[in-house]
Each structure stands twice: as C-alpha cells, then as structure tokens.
Scaffold this active site. Structure first.
Site, PDB file in Angstrom:
ATOM      1  N   ASP A   1       0.863  -0.974  -0.361  1.00 44.39           N
ATOM      2  CA  ASP A   1       0.118   0.010   0.036  1.00 44.39           C
ATOM      3  C   ASP A   1       0.797   1.135   0.188  1.00 44.39           C
ATOM      4  OD1 ASP A   1      -1.688   2.470   1.183  1.00 44.39           O
ATOM      5  OD2 ASP A   1      -3.120   0.807   0.558  1.00 44.39           O
TER       6      ASP A   1
ATOM      7  N   ALA B   1      -2.021   0.680  12.286  1.00 45.21           N
ATOM      8  CA  ALA B   1      -1.735  -0.513  12.310  1.00 45.21           C
ATOM      9  C   ALA B   1      -2.047  -0.745  10.933  1.00 45.21           C
ATOM     10  CB  ALA B   1      -2.831  -1.546  13.262  1.00 45.21           C
ATOM     11  N   TYR B   2      -2.750  -0.969  10.623  1.00 43.02           N
ATOM     12  CA  TYR B   2      -2.539  -1.722   8.499  1.00 43.02           C
ATOM     13  C   TYR B   2      -1.563  -0.877   8.057  1.00 43.02           C
ATOM     14  CZ  TYR B   2      -4.391  -1.421   3.852  1.00 43.02           C
ATOM     15  OH  TYR B   2      -4.376  -1.691   2.312  1.00 43.02           O
ATOM     16  N   ALA B   3      -1.047  -0.059   8.432  1.00 46.63           N
ATOM     17  CA  ALA B   3      -0.266   0.823   7.791  1.00 46.63           C
ATOM     18  C   ALA B   3       1.035  -0.206   7.818  1.00 46.63           C
ATOM     19  CB  ALA B   3       0.450   2.160   8.033  1.00 46.63           C
TER      20      ALA B   3
END
Length: 235
Positions: free
Chosen positions: A134, A146-148
């Site tokens: 991403d 958290a996603y990053a």
C-alpha cells in the site's frame, strides 16, 4: 504445461479482476477467499481451484498450504492480494486490531511463501512472488496505524524473500494508492480522494494488472516496490 498462479483474496475487486484476467490468459488459477460471493461461483465454473481460508487462523493457513503442496507439483507465481482494512477506532481492542493486521498481511504471506517455495523453484523456470502492499507503507496513516505498519512489514519482507529465493524466484511488491472506488462512495469523498494525487483520476484495476504483467515479464527485477499512486508523493 499450463502455467499455474496462486492469487489470494479473489472474491472481489482487484483479486477477482486478476483471477479473471489470468484465466483469460490461459493460466490455471488457484484462489483463496474468506467470505463467499456470487463472483466465486463464476470463477469456479471457469476452472479456478478455490479454497475458503481465514488468514487470521494459523491452522487454516497451514491446512491450505498442505492441500496445495499435496495437489500441485509446481507454481509459476503467487500474488498476495488478500487484505483487511481495520481503522484504529474499530470497536475491536487495539491489540486485536494489530494482531489481525499482522496476521493477514504478514504472517499468512510469510507462511505461504515458505510453505510453497519448493513449488516455485522446480526446474529452470524463473517464477514470481508479488506482494500487494500500500502507498501508506512509506507514508504512514493517522487513522490506520496498524494497517499501515502491517503493509510496511510486508514490503520489508519482499527484500528478505527476494534474497532467500534468488536466483529462481523474483520477489517484488506493488504499492497502490487509490485504485477504484466502492459503490457506496459519494461524490464528495471521490472529489477529496482524487485531489490527493497529481493525476486526479481513478486508476482502475487494469493498472494493477499492467504492473503485475510488467513484473512477471521481467527477468531482471527483484526486491523492488512499484508505486501506483498517481503522483501522491509529490503533493
């Protein structure tokens, strides 16, 4: 022999698009999904070999790896597309959010790459692993920390697997920003999202397919991340 590709997360959007594109190119497609969508029935009818697998479960990931290793003698490519997007304000406890993000985006690809590496290194073929990361892997995110972080870990893992599996396997990442809107996205959201890039346009799934084709067609690119962000880094 018919080339075989494993694509994770083929139920919708980019994964579904890639699966259909590779079937049309003559590949035998192996796909994973977490939830059933009508699109999966169409993929199955077209010849895809589909497996329901919850990537938050180590046991299910291991069972999937064992099934593929038992059924297939070789793979030509693995595309790690499966993803989950949890905001930090999710009702889920913060620790569980981070655990889920790392499980889906890091642990599952790690297990699959290690468990199926022998299928990629058969013979003298040059094969591929592609991680879909991403744009935020390099930029970070205030609302999706958290996603990053998990996508950044997946991008870093590209370097390690490129080193480990050379010279028979090329391992690269594709780091997209906005690719395509959801059906429920309103005009105001679309306008704000498009304004974040220099090109101010929706890329479409074709951009990811073109990037995949470019990396798989190369015999000299490995350990790299290809950005698909419309020039966001210059805004």
């Amino acid at each position: 022999m018919q080339p075989t590709i494993l694509i994770t997360g083929v139920g919708k959007r980019i994964g579904l698009y890639l699966a259909n594109a590779f079937i049309a190119k003559g590949y035998h497609v192996i796909g994973t999904f977490r939830s059933h969508y009508p699109s999966l029935d169409t993929l199955s009818e077209a010849g895809a070999d589909l497996y329901c697998c919850d990537f938050t479960s180590n046991a299910e990931v291991n069972s999937f790896i064992e099934a593929i290793a038992h059924k297939y003698s070789q793979l030509d490519a693995i595309i790690h597309n499966a993803s989950q997007w949890l905001p930090d304000k999710s009702p889920m406890p913060a620790g569980d959010i981070m655990t889920t993000m790392m499980q889906v985006h890091v642990s599952a690809p790690y297990q699959i790459n290690l468990g199926l590496a022998s299928l990629l290194t058969q013979g003298d073929r040059l094969t591929d692993i592609i991680h879909l990361t991403d744009y935020v892997a390099q930029k970070g995110s205030k609302k999706h920390i958290a996603y990053a972080a998990s996508k950044a870990a997946l991008e870093n893992m590209t370097l390690s697997f490129a080193t480990k599996l050379a010279p028979k396997v090329k391992v690269n990442s594709i780091a997209p920003a906005l690719i395509c809107f959801n059906e429920h996205d309103d005009d105001d959201y679309k306008k704000q999202a498009l304004a974040k890039s220099l090109l101010e346009r929706e890329a479409g799934e074709i951009e990811v397919l073109n990037a995949v084709n470019y990396l798989m067609g190369s015999h000299y690119i490995t350990g790299r991340s290809l950005a698909l962000d419309g020039g966001r880094h210059l805004k």
